[in-house]
Design a protein around this motif. Structure first.
Motif, PDB file in Angstrom:
ATOM      1  N   VAL A  88       1.633  -4.792  14.511  1.00 57.33           N
ATOM      2  CA  VAL A  88       2.940  -5.352  14.166  1.00 57.33           C
ATOM      3  C   VAL A  88       2.824  -6.841  13.824  1.00 57.33           C
ATOM      4  CG1 VAL A  88       5.260  -5.835  15.041  1.00 57.33           C
ATOM      5  CG2 VAL A  88       4.138  -3.679  15.616  1.00 57.33           C
ATOM      6  N   LYS A  89       2.007  -7.564  14.618  1.00 54.08           N
ATOM      7  CA  LYS A  89       1.916  -9.015  14.463  1.00 54.08           C
ATOM      8  C   LYS A  89       1.136  -9.452  13.231  1.00 54.08           C
ATOM      9  CE  LYS A  89       1.990  -9.977  19.384  1.00 54.08           C
ATOM     10  NZ  LYS A  89       0.939  -9.977  20.396  1.00 54.08           N
ATOM     11  N   GLU A  90       0.034  -8.778  12.981  1.00 54.81           N
ATOM     12  CA  GLU A  90      -0.814  -9.203  11.856  1.00 54.81           C
ATOM     13  C   GLU A  90      -1.358  -7.996  11.106  1.00 54.81           C
ATOM     14  OE1 GLU A  90      -4.080 -11.464  13.459  1.00 54.81           O
ATOM     15  OE2 GLU A  90      -4.270 -10.190  15.210  1.00 54.81           O
ATOM     16  N   PRO A  91      -0.459  -7.260  10.468  1.00 55.98           N
ATOM     17  CA  PRO A  91      -0.884  -6.013   9.821  1.00 55.98           C
ATOM     18  C   PRO A  91      -1.959  -6.212   8.741  1.00 55.98           C
ATOM     19  CG  PRO A  91       1.375  -6.587   9.198  1.00 55.98           C
ATOM     20  CD  PRO A  91       0.989  -7.487  10.329  1.00 55.98           C
ATOM     21  N   ARG A  92      -1.854  -7.294   7.994  1.00 53.58           N
ATOM     22  CA  ARG A  92      -2.831  -7.490   6.908  1.00 53.58           C
ATOM     23  C   ARG A  92      -4.247  -7.730   7.446  1.00 53.58           C
ATOM     24  NH1 ARG A  92      -1.116  -8.180   1.564  1.00 53.58           N
ATOM     25  NH2 ARG A  92       1.141  -7.951   1.421  1.00 53.58           N
ATOM     26  N   THR A  93      -4.307  -8.436   8.566  1.00 49.03           N
ATOM     27  CA  THR A  93      -5.617  -8.676   9.175  1.00 49.03           C
ATOM     28  C   THR A  93      -6.192  -7.355   9.693  1.00 49.03           C
ATOM     29  OG1 THR A  93      -4.694 -10.771   9.916  1.00 49.03           O
ATOM     30  CG2 THR A  93      -6.816 -10.137  10.861  1.00 49.03           C
ATOM     31  N   VAL A  94      -5.333  -6.570  10.353  1.00 51.27           N
ATOM     32  CA  VAL A  94      -5.782  -5.283  10.865  1.00 51.27           C
ATOM     33  C   VAL A  94      -6.241  -4.395   9.707  1.00 51.27           C
ATOM     34  CG1 VAL A  94      -5.044  -3.179  12.067  1.00 51.27           C
ATOM     35  CG2 VAL A  94      -4.343  -5.412  12.937  1.00 51.27           C
ATOM     36  N   LEU A  95      -5.457  -4.385   8.634  1.00 48.11           N
ATOM     37  CA  LEU A  95      -5.828  -3.569   7.475  1.00 48.11           C
ATOM     38  C   LEU A  95      -7.177  -3.994   6.907  1.00 48.11           C
ATOM     39  CD1 LEU A  95      -2.421  -3.159   5.602  1.00 48.11           C
ATOM     40  CD2 LEU A  95      -3.816  -1.345   6.616  1.00 48.11           C
ATOM     41  N   ALA A  96      -7.389  -5.305   6.850  1.00 53.46           N
ATOM     42  CA  ALA A  96      -8.662  -5.806   6.322  1.00 53.46           C
ATOM     43  C   ALA A  96      -9.823  -5.306   7.176  1.00 53.46           C
ATOM     44  CB  ALA A  96      -8.640  -7.332   6.272  1.00 53.46           C
ATOM     45  N   GLU A  97      -9.583  -5.239   8.495  1.00 55.85           N
ATOM     46  CA  GLU A  97     -10.646  -4.741   9.383  1.00 55.85           C
ATOM     47  C   GLU A  97     -10.938  -3.270   9.121  1.00 55.85           C
ATOM     48  OE1 GLU A  97      -9.269  -5.840  13.292  1.00 55.85           O
ATOM     49  OE2 GLU A  97      -9.355  -7.967  12.753  1.00 55.85           O
ATOM     50  N   PHE A  98      -9.948  -2.563   8.618  1.00 58.22           N
ATOM     51  CA  PHE A  98     -10.158  -1.159   8.244  1.00 58.22           C
ATOM     52  C   PHE A  98     -10.721  -1.058   6.817  1.00 58.22           C
ATOM     53  CE2 PHE A  98      -7.481  -0.158  11.860  1.00 58.22           C
ATOM     54  CZ  PHE A  98      -7.958   1.081  12.272  1.00 58.22           C
ATOM     55  N   GLY A  99     -10.922  -2.199   6.198  1.00 60.16           N
ATOM     56  CA  GLY A  99     -11.485  -2.190   4.842  1.00 60.16           C
ATOM     57  C   GLY A  99     -10.431  -2.038   3.760  1.00 60.16           C
ATOM     58  N   VAL A 100      -9.173  -2.261   4.125  1.00 56.97           N
ATOM     59  CA  VAL A 100      -8.099  -2.138   3.141  1.00 56.97           C
ATOM     60  C   VAL A 100      -7.581  -3.529   2.770  1.00 56.97           C
ATOM     61  CG1 VAL A 100      -5.811  -1.187   2.664  1.00 56.97           C
ATOM     62  CG2 VAL A 100      -7.415   0.095   4.096  1.00 56.97           C
ATOM     63  N   THR A 101      -7.782  -3.910   1.535  1.00 60.48           N
ATOM     64  CA  THR A 101      -7.254  -5.190   1.072  1.00 60.48           C
ATOM     65  C   THR A 101      -6.187  -4.893   0.031  1.00 60.48           C
ATOM     66  OG1 THR A 101      -9.516  -5.936   1.288  1.00 60.48           O
ATOM     67  CG2 THR A 101      -7.942  -7.503   0.369  1.00 60.48           C
ATOM     68  N   LEU A 102      -4.993  -5.412   0.278  1.00 61.86           N
ATOM     69  CA  LEU A 102      -3.881  -5.130  -0.618  1.00 61.86           C
ATOM     70  C   LEU A 102      -3.618  -6.330  -1.502  1.00 61.86           C
ATOM     71  CD1 LEU A 102      -1.497  -3.552   2.037  1.00 61.86           C
ATOM     72  CD2 LEU A 102      -2.952  -2.332   0.420  1.00 61.86           C
ATOM     73  N   PRO A 103      -3.112  -6.074  -2.709  1.00 58.86           N
ATOM     74  CA  PRO A 103      -2.746  -7.194  -3.576  1.00 58.86           C
ATOM     75  C   PRO A 103      -1.694  -8.070  -2.900  1.00 58.86           C
ATOM     76  CG  PRO A 103      -2.342  -5.048  -4.637  1.00 58.86           C
ATOM     77  CD  PRO A 103      -2.870  -4.770  -3.283  1.00 58.86           C
ATOM     78  N   GLU A 104      -1.744  -9.349  -3.187  1.00 59.22           N
ATOM     79  CA  GLU A 104      -0.841 -10.356  -2.607  1.00 59.22           C
ATOM     80  C   GLU A 104       0.617  -9.920  -2.544  1.00 59.22           C
ATOM     81  OE1 GLU A 104      -0.771 -14.035  -1.843  1.00 59.22           O
ATOM     82  OE2 GLU A 104      -2.662 -13.360  -0.941  1.00 59.22           O
ATOM     83  N   GLY A 105       1.118  -9.467  -3.662  1.00 57.45           N
ATOM     84  CA  GLY A 105       2.545  -9.180  -3.749  1.00 57.45           C
ATOM     85  C   GLY A 105       2.987  -7.887  -3.090  1.00 57.45           C
ATOM     86  N   LYS A 106       2.046  -7.090  -2.635  1.00 55.44           N
ATOM     87  CA  LYS A 106       2.438  -5.792  -2.093  1.00 55.44           C
ATOM     88  C   LYS A 106       2.997  -5.949  -0.679  1.00 55.44           C
ATOM     89  CE  LYS A 106       0.684  -1.114  -2.344  1.00 55.44           C
ATOM     90  NZ  LYS A 106      -0.403  -0.321  -2.923  1.00 55.44           N
ATOM     91  N   GLU A 107       4.163  -5.387  -0.460  1.00 57.55           N
ATOM     92  CA  GLU A 107       4.794  -5.495   0.857  1.00 57.55           C
ATOM     93  C   GLU A 107       4.124  -4.524   1.833  1.00 57.55           C
ATOM     94  OE1 GLU A 107       9.027  -4.584   3.120  1.00 57.55           O
ATOM     95  OE2 GLU A 107       8.962  -4.434   0.916  1.00 57.55           O
ATOM     96  N   VAL A 108       3.944  -4.983   3.074  1.00 53.12           N
ATOM     97  CA  VAL A 108       3.431  -4.096   4.122  1.00 53.12           C
ATOM     98  C   VAL A 108       4.549  -3.866   5.118  1.00 53.12           C
ATOM     99  CG1 VAL A 108       1.740  -3.787   5.971  1.00 53.12           C
ATOM    100  CG2 VAL A 108       1.090  -5.007   3.893  1.00 53.12           C
ATOM    101  N   ARG A 109       4.858  -2.603   5.347  1.00 51.86           N
ATOM    102  CA  ARG A 109       5.904  -2.288   6.314  1.00 51.86           C
ATOM    103  C   ARG A 109       5.272  -1.508   7.472  1.00 51.86           C
ATOM    104  NH1 ARG A 109      11.012   0.074   3.246  1.00 51.86           N
ATOM    105  NH2 ARG A 109      10.912  -1.859   2.041  1.00 51.86           N
ATOM    106  N   VAL A 110       5.504  -1.996   8.692  1.00 57.35           N
ATOM    107  CA  VAL A 110       4.918  -1.358   9.870  1.00 57.35           C
ATOM    108  C   VAL A 110       5.996  -0.594  10.617  1.00 57.35           C
ATOM    109  CG1 VAL A 110       3.614  -1.722  12.002  1.00 57.35           C
ATOM    110  CG2 VAL A 110       3.217  -3.210  10.033  1.00 57.35           C
ATOM    111  N   TRP A 111       5.720   0.652  10.934  1.00 57.66           N
ATOM    112  CA  TRP A 111       6.704   1.530  11.578  1.00 57.66           C
ATOM    113  C   TRP A 111       6.245   1.829  12.997  1.00 57.66           C
ATOM    114  CZ3 TRP A 111      10.943   3.223   8.554  1.00 57.66           C
ATOM    115  CH2 TRP A 111      10.864   2.859   7.191  1.00 57.66           C
ATOM    116  N   ASP A 112       7.146   1.561  13.959  1.00 57.56           N
ATOM    117  CA  ASP A 112       6.819   1.795  15.359  1.00 57.56           C
ATOM    118  C   ASP A 112       7.342   3.171  15.796  1.00 57.56           C
ATOM    119  OD1 ASP A 112       6.018   1.473  17.944  1.00 57.56           O
ATOM    120  OD2 ASP A 112       7.299  -0.258  18.385  1.00 57.56           O
TER     121      ASP A 112
END
Lengths: 204, 123
Positions: free
Chosen positions: A136-160
Motif C-alpha cells: 500500500v505504501k510503496e507499490p511501485r517499489t514493490v512492483l520493481a522488486e517483482f521485476g515489473v516496471t511501469l511507465p511513468e504515467g500509468k496509475e497504480v491502484r492497490v486493492w485491500d
C-alpha cells in the motif's frame, strides 16, 4: 530412580506444534464438529484441484469472449461461478481489469484474504508482513522488486482484500497473441499477473 | 510471441506450488474451513482473529499464528476450553512417548496411569 521412558531414544516424539494440532483436531472430531474424512477431502482439494490454472482460464476467457468480460465487470462472482468456481465463505469476487493507463495490484493488509476459488492458497510472500505493509505504501517499489516496471504515467491502484471482498486482476493481453486459442492464452497467464505483481506472458 | 504447446492443465507444475509446508499446516487450514462451514464462526470473525495474531507476532511463522488464532476462536466460541485442550496436549505427548518409533501414535496410549484419568469418551 525409575527409568524415564521420556528419554527413550526409540520412542516417538511429536513437536509442540503437532501436539497442539492433534489436541485440537481430536477434540473437534469427538464433539462432532468435524469429520476426519471431510478434513482430508478439503486438504486434497486445495493440494491438487484448486490453483491459479482456474484464474488463468477466467482471464483467457475474458480476453477472447467480450460478453464474458462484460459479465466479469458487472458481476464477477456470477461469471466465475459459471465456470464452476465458487467460494466457500460467501465472499464477493471483483475482477480488476488492467488497461494501458491503469495497473491493479492486490494485497490483504489484515491477514491473507485471497481469491481461493480461482487462485488456490496464497504464496508465502503474499502472507508476509513486508508485502502486506509495503504494497500500500510503496507499490511501485514493490512492483520493481517483482521485476515489473511501469511507465511513468500509468496509475497504480492497490486493492485491500477483506473477508467479504476478493479481487482477481485481469492482466492486459500481451501483444502478438492474436488468434491464439483460449487454452494457449491460459498457459501464459501467471499467478502473479492475477495478483498484480506480474504481467501476463512474463516468466515468474 | 509464439504460442505455448501445453495447456496449463497439462503442465500444472508451472502454475502451482505446494500450498502447505507440513501436514499440520494443512490440518489447521482444513479444520478452520470446516468449522466456518458448520457455522461455528463467520469468516469475518476468523480474519479478525487471525489478523490480530499476525499483528501481535509478525515474526512468527504464518501457520503458527493461524493455529494460535484457531485455538483462540474455538475457545471464544465455547467449542474447546483451554483446560480441555491442555489436558489433551498432555495426553498426546504421553501417547507419542510411549509409542515405539514407526508405529502409529494412538491417543488411548496417552491415558494417565499415574494420577486422575482423563475421560476420552465422546461428549
Amino acid at each position: 530412580m525409575p527409568h524415564d521412558d521420556h528419554d527413550h531414544p526409540h520412542n516417538s516424539e511429536l513437536s509442540p506444534i503437532e501436539l497442539r494440532v492433534r489436541a485440537l483436531e481430536s477434540i473437534l472430531v469427538e464433539k462432532g464438529y468435524v469429520d476426519p474424512a471431510a478434513v482430508d477431502a478439503i486438504i486434497q482439494t486445495y493440494e491438487t484441484e484448486i490453483g491459479p490454472h482456474r484464474g488463468a482460464r477466467v482471464v483467457a476467457k475474458a480476453w477472447t469472449d467480450p460478453a464474458f468480460a462484460d459479465w466479469l465487470k458487472r458481476d464477477a462472482s456470477a461469471a466465475i461461478a459459471s465456470l464452476g468456481y465458487t467460494g466457500r465463505q460467501g465472499e464477493h469476487m471483483v475482477a480488476l481489469f488492467n488497461t494501458p493507463y491503469l495497473h491493479n495490484m492486490v494485497v490483504c493488509t489484515l491477514c491473507s484474504c485471497y481469491p481461493w476459488p480461482v487462485l488456490g492458497l496464497p504464496p508465502v510472500w503474499y502472507k508476509s508482513p513486508p508485502y502486506r505493509a509495503r504494497a500500500v505504501k510503496e507499490p511501485r517499489t514493490v512492483l520493481a522488486e517483482f521485476g515489473v516496471t511501469l511507465p511513468e504515467g500509468k496509475e497504480v491502484r492497490v486493492w485491500d482484500s477483506t473477508a467479504e471482498m476478493r479481487y482477481l486482476v485481469i492482466p492486459e493481453r500481451p501483444a502478438g497473441t492474436g488468434g491464439w486459442s483460449e487454452e494457449q492464452l491460459a498457459a501464459i497467464v501467471t499467478r502473479d499477473s492475477m495478483i498484480g505483481t506480474g504481467v501476463a506472458g512474463a516468466p515468474t | 510471441m509464439s504460442a505455448p504447446e501445453k495447456s496449463p492443465e497439462k503442465s500444472p507444475e508451472k502454475l502451482r506450488e505446494r500450498p502447505f509446508e507440513a501436514p499440520w499446516e494443512a490440518q489447521v487450514f482444513a479444520l478452520t474451513v470446516k468449522l466456518n462451514e458448520k457455522g461455528v464462526f463467520s469468516w469475518s470473525d476468523w480474519t479478525k482473529t487471525l489478523g490480530a495474531e499476525l499483528h501481535e507476532a509478525p515474526e512468527r511463522p504464518y501457520y503458527e499464528s493461524w493455529l494460535a488464532a484457531l485455538e483462540k476462536i474455538t475457545q471464544a466460541n465455547a467449542v474447546v476450553s483451554a483446560p480441555e485442550r491442555l489436558a489433551r496436549i498432555d495426553a498426546w505427548d504421553r501417547a507419542a512417548k510411549s509409542t515405539p518409533h514407526g508405529q502409529p501414535i494412538l491417543l488411548e496410549n496417552g491415558a494417565r496411569t499415574d494420577g486422575p484419568s482423563y475421560d476420552f469418551s465422546p461428549v
